[in-house]
Design an enzyme around this catalytic site. Sequence first.
Site, PDB file in Angstrom:
ATOM      1  N   VAL A   7       6.779  -3.435  14.519  1.00 10.48           N
ATOM      2  CA  VAL A   7       6.891  -2.194  15.697  1.00 10.48           C
ATOM      3  C   VAL A   7       6.054  -1.552  16.475  1.00 10.48           C
ATOM      4  O   VAL A   7       6.356  -1.028  17.128  1.00 10.48           O
ATOM      5  CB  VAL A   7       5.853  -0.725  14.771  1.00 10.48           C
ATOM      6  CG1 VAL A   7       7.469  -0.271  13.474  1.00 10.48           C
ATOM      7  CG2 VAL A   7       4.596  -1.122  14.002  1.00 10.48           C
TER       8      VAL A   7
ATOM      9  N   GLY B 299       0.619  -1.411   0.074  1.00 14.28           N
ATOM     10  CA  GLY B 299       0.081  -0.195  -0.342  1.00 14.28           C
ATOM     11  C   GLY B 299       0.650   1.405   0.381  1.00 14.28           C
ATOM     12  O   GLY B 299       1.255   1.391  -1.108  1.00 14.28           O
TER      13      GLY B 299
ATOM     14  N   ARG C 286       6.821  -7.006   8.893  1.00 15.65           N
ATOM     15  CA  ARG C 286       6.888  -7.755   9.775  1.00 15.65           C
ATOM     16  C   ARG C 286       6.854  -8.505   8.641  1.00 15.65           C
ATOM     17  O   ARG C 286       7.869 -10.205   8.401  1.00 15.65           O
ATOM     18  CB  ARG C 286       5.803  -8.266  10.141  1.00 15.65           C
ATOM     19  CG  ARG C 286       5.213  -7.239  11.664  1.00 15.65           C
ATOM     20  CD  ARG C 286       3.777  -7.842  11.644  1.00 15.65           C
ATOM     21  NE  ARG C 286       2.710  -6.552  11.126  1.00 15.65           N
ATOM     22  CZ  ARG C 286       1.555  -7.647  11.619  1.00 15.65           C
ATOM     23  NH1 ARG C 286       0.586  -7.737  12.598  1.00 15.65           N
ATOM     24  NH2 ARG C 286       0.975  -7.248  10.146  1.00 15.65           N
TER      25      ARG C 286
ATOM     26  N   TYR D   1     -10.263   2.320  15.542  1.00 15.05           N
ATOM     27  CA  TYR D   1      -9.047   3.138  15.015  1.00 15.05           C
ATOM     28  C   TYR D   1      -9.178   4.985  15.262  1.00 15.05           C
ATOM     29  O   TYR D   1      -8.299   5.470  14.537  1.00 15.05           O
ATOM     30  CB  TYR D   1      -9.524   2.692  13.634  1.00 15.05           C
ATOM     31  CG  TYR D   1      -9.201   2.331  12.571  1.00 15.05           C
ATOM     32  CD1 TYR D   1      -7.320   2.616  12.104  1.00 15.05           C
ATOM     33  CD2 TYR D   1      -9.707   3.900  11.522  1.00 15.05           C
ATOM     34  CE1 TYR D   1      -6.610   3.394  11.351  1.00 15.05           C
ATOM     35  CE2 TYR D   1      -8.608   4.530  10.277  1.00 15.05           C
ATOM     36  CZ  TYR D   1      -7.155   4.156  10.342  1.00 15.05           C
ATOM     37  OH  TYR D   1      -6.566   4.423   9.066  1.00 15.05           O
TER      38      TYR D   1
ATOM     39  N   SER E 297      -4.892  10.228   9.332  1.00 20.22           N
ATOM     40  CA  SER E 297      -6.056   9.713   8.390  1.00 20.22           C
ATOM     41  C   SER E 297      -6.901  10.752   8.914  1.00 20.22           C
ATOM     42  O   SER E 297      -7.098  11.171   9.578  1.00 20.22           O
ATOM     43  CB  SER E 297      -6.657   8.444   9.016  1.00 20.22           C
ATOM     44  OG  SER E 297      -7.544   7.839   8.466  1.00 20.22           O
TER      45      SER E 297
ATOM     46  N   GLU F 177      -4.538  -2.689   1.175  1.00 16.43           N
ATOM     47  CA  GLU F 177      -5.100  -3.698   1.180  1.00 16.43           C
ATOM     48  C   GLU F 177      -5.177  -3.817   2.440  1.00 16.43           C
ATOM     49  O   GLU F 177      -5.811  -4.098   3.741  1.00 16.43           O
ATOM     50  CB  GLU F 177      -3.273  -4.924   1.487  1.00 16.43           C
ATOM     51  CG  GLU F 177      -3.056  -5.577   0.278  1.00 16.43           C
ATOM     52  CD  GLU F 177      -2.122  -6.280   0.896  1.00 16.43           C
ATOM     53  OE1 GLU F 177      -1.744  -6.966   2.164  1.00 16.43           O
ATOM     54  OE2 GLU F 177      -1.990  -7.150  -0.671  1.00 16.43           O
TER      55      GLU F 177
HETATM   56  P1  NDP Z   1      -2.048  -1.830   4.658  1.00 18.59           P
HETATM   57  O1  NDP Z   1      -2.620  -3.097   5.154  1.00 18.59           O
HETATM   58  O2  NDP Z   1      -1.878  -1.827   2.825  1.00 18.59           O
HETATM   59  O3  NDP Z   1      -0.344  -2.132   4.261  1.00 18.59           O
HETATM   60  C1  NDP Z   1       0.555  -1.209   5.927  1.00 18.59           C
HETATM   61  C2  NDP Z   1       1.653  -2.074   5.668  1.00 18.59           C
HETATM   62  O4  NDP Z   1       2.051  -1.382   7.200  1.00 18.59           O
HETATM   63  C3  NDP Z   1       2.126  -3.314   5.781  1.00 18.59           C
HETATM   64  O5  NDP Z   1       3.419  -2.868   5.094  1.00 18.59           O
HETATM   65  C4  NDP Z   1       1.792  -3.783   7.059  1.00 18.59           C
HETATM   66  O6  NDP Z   1       3.313  -4.925   6.469  1.00 18.59           O
HETATM   67  C5  NDP Z   1       2.460  -2.935   7.675  1.00 18.59           C
HETATM   68  N1  NDP Z   1       2.248  -2.733   9.322  1.00 18.59           N
HETATM   69  C6  NDP Z   1       1.330  -3.823   9.652  1.00 18.59           C
HETATM   70  N2  NDP Z   1       1.386  -3.621  11.223  1.00 18.59           N
HETATM   71  C7  NDP Z   1       2.606  -3.409  11.655  1.00 18.59           C
HETATM   72  C8  NDP Z   1       3.359  -3.780  12.539  1.00 18.59           C
HETATM   73  N3  NDP Z   1       3.108  -4.337  13.387  1.00 18.59           N
HETATM   74  N4  NDP Z   1       4.114  -3.325  12.410  1.00 18.59           N
HETATM   75  C9  NDP Z   1       5.013  -2.896  11.359  1.00 18.59           C
HETATM   76  N5  NDP Z   1       4.694  -3.246  10.058  1.00 18.59           N
HETATM   77  C10 NDP Z   1       3.290  -2.902  10.110  1.00 18.59           C
HETATM   78  O7  NDP Z   1      -2.802  -0.675   4.130  1.00 18.59           O
HETATM   79  P2  NDP Z   1      -2.446   1.107   3.464  1.00 18.59           P
HETATM   80  O8  NDP Z   1      -0.453   1.029   3.170  1.00 18.59           O
HETATM   81  O9  NDP Z   1      -3.892   1.830   3.541  1.00 18.59           O
HETATM   82  O10 NDP Z   1      -2.534   1.384   5.487  1.00 18.59           O
HETATM   83  C11 NDP Z   1      -0.778   2.329   6.099  1.00 18.59           C
HETATM   84  C12 NDP Z   1      -1.426   3.409   6.821  1.00 18.59           C
HETATM   85  O11 NDP Z   1      -2.229   4.216   6.003  1.00 18.59           O
HETATM   86  C13 NDP Z   1      -2.412   3.093   8.060  1.00 18.59           C
HETATM   87  O12 NDP Z   1      -0.854   4.153   8.954  1.00 18.59           O
HETATM   88  C14 NDP Z   1      -2.859   3.109   7.070  1.00 18.59           C
HETATM   89  O13 NDP Z   1      -3.695   3.482   9.425  1.00 18.59           O
HETATM   90  C15 NDP Z   1      -3.345   4.571   6.647  1.00 18.59           C
HETATM   91  N6  NDP Z   1      -4.822   4.565   5.648  1.00 18.59           N
HETATM   92  C16 NDP Z   1      -5.229   4.286   5.116  1.00 18.59           C
HETATM   93  C17 NDP Z   1      -5.863   4.021   4.471  1.00 18.59           C
HETATM   94  C18 NDP Z   1      -6.460   3.552   3.734  1.00 18.59           C
HETATM   95  O14 NDP Z   1      -7.970   3.879   2.920  1.00 18.59           O
HETATM   96  N7  NDP Z   1      -5.932   2.956   2.876  1.00 18.59           N
HETATM   97  C19 NDP Z   1      -6.325   6.188   4.598  1.00 18.59           C
HETATM   98  C20 NDP Z   1      -6.123   7.015   5.900  1.00 18.59           C
HETATM   99  C21 NDP Z   1      -4.893   6.170   6.479  1.00 18.59           C
HETATM  100  P3  NDP Z   1       2.841  -6.000   7.731  1.00 18.59           P
HETATM  101  O15 NDP Z   1       1.936  -7.014   7.573  1.00 18.59           O
HETATM  102  O16 NDP Z   1       4.283  -7.012   6.140  1.00 18.59           O
HETATM  103  O17 NDP Z   1       3.776  -6.459   8.372  1.00 18.59           O
HETATM  104  C1  8X3 Z   2      -8.836   4.951   6.648  1.00 17.99           C
HETATM  105  C2  8X3 Z   2      -9.574   5.570   5.924  1.00 17.99           C
HETATM  106  O1  8X3 Z   2     -12.362   6.150   6.402  1.00 17.99           O
HETATM  107  O2  8X3 Z   2     -11.763   3.956   6.308  1.00 17.99           O
HETATM  108  O3  8X3 Z   2      -7.998   5.401   7.491  1.00 17.99           O
HETATM  109  O4  8X3 Z   2     -11.091   4.351   8.425  1.00 17.99           O
HETATM  110  S1  8X3 Z   2     -11.163   5.398   6.334  1.00 17.99           S
END
Ligand code: NDP
Ligand code: 8X3
Length: 257
Positions: free
Chosen positions: A65, A17, A38, A157, A144, A193
């Site tokens: 993390v 992502g 991870r 969340y 977010s 994802e």
């Molecule tokens: P994805 O699920 O596609 O990616 C999340 C990433 O975070 C993965 O690489 C995963 O890797 C990693 N991750 C999760 N838990 C851990 C952990 N404990 N330690 C290290 N790495 C971790 O989601 P997004 O790319 O969408 O999310 C990225 C960020 O964007 C998040 O903070 C999310 O809250 C934020 N966000 C997302 C939105 C959306 O609509 N998609 C909107 C607003 C904000 P692995 O599982 O290999 O550890």
């Molecule tokens: C992710 C955006 O609105 O799906 O942070 O929670 S929302």
Amino acid sequence: MYKLVGRTVFVTGASSGIGAACVEAFASAGARLLVCARRIERLQKMVEKWEKTFETSFLAFKLDVSDHDAVQQAIREIPAEWQEIDILVNNAGKALGLENSFQTRLDHLDGMMDTNVKGVLYVNKAVIPGMIERNRGHIIHIGSVAGRWVYPGGTIYCATKHAIRAINEGLKMDLHGTEIRVSSVDPGLVETEFSLVRFEGDAERANQIYAGVVPLTAFDVADAVMYCATRPPHVNINEISLMCVDQSAATMVNRRM
Ligand code: NDP
Ligand code: 8X3
């Protein structure tokens, strides 16, 4: 544009992502990339591909993390030539489930709090002392719109992302008088994802989140991150909030169906 060639950028949650898109955006600009997640095997495969695509270097390591000691150890053990982190993209995070707060499963509650809040604080705690020594650096949080609004089923969340908003604002004050910059990039719906993780692999349910919508892509978010990172050194972008045109508030989504 402030140049990124040769700068060291650390992206957490780079295996998917928004994190992966940030890696590609910074690598295109010539930065060197420290990346963690991870799922290290998946991340290593991505690094092999990136190494063939971009003319820069990458160093990947496995990290959860939410494990304080592991974060400290990982940062301590980074090879000397990678120690000087210029930009930290504190991205790793997740939503788990869509239940009300008092019925949320304990592993979901802890998973969100431990990763999205404590994980961000742990990584900042490990990385910022080096930035202070060098009086140079930039921390970019991925917040977010859930840090601004709360929606049904999203209480925990949203609480974690409200915390990121407070951490972003407070960290700038903690670093007052230094050259270190602090920014937050706060997206709405992004197709990654994220929803698959939220619904534990239920693709049908995840796809419904984006049905009839042209959502943001991870690259749209990376673009905003790059904007923060490429301002002249005296400019601090405090926050960027972005949503797709089909979204007007957290719960107000126009579905073209
Ligand atoms: P994805 O699920 O596609 O990616 C999340 C990433 O975070 C993965 O690489 C995963 O890797 C990693 N991750 C999760 N838990 C851990 C952990 N404990 N330690 C290290 N790495 C971790 O989601 P997004 O790319 O969408 O999310 C990225 C960020 O964007 C998040 O903070 C999310 O809250 C934020 N966000 C997302 C939105 C959306 O609509 N998609 C909107 C607003 C904000 P692995 O599982 O290999 O550890
Ligand atoms: C992710 C955006 O609105 O799906 O942070 O929670 S929302």
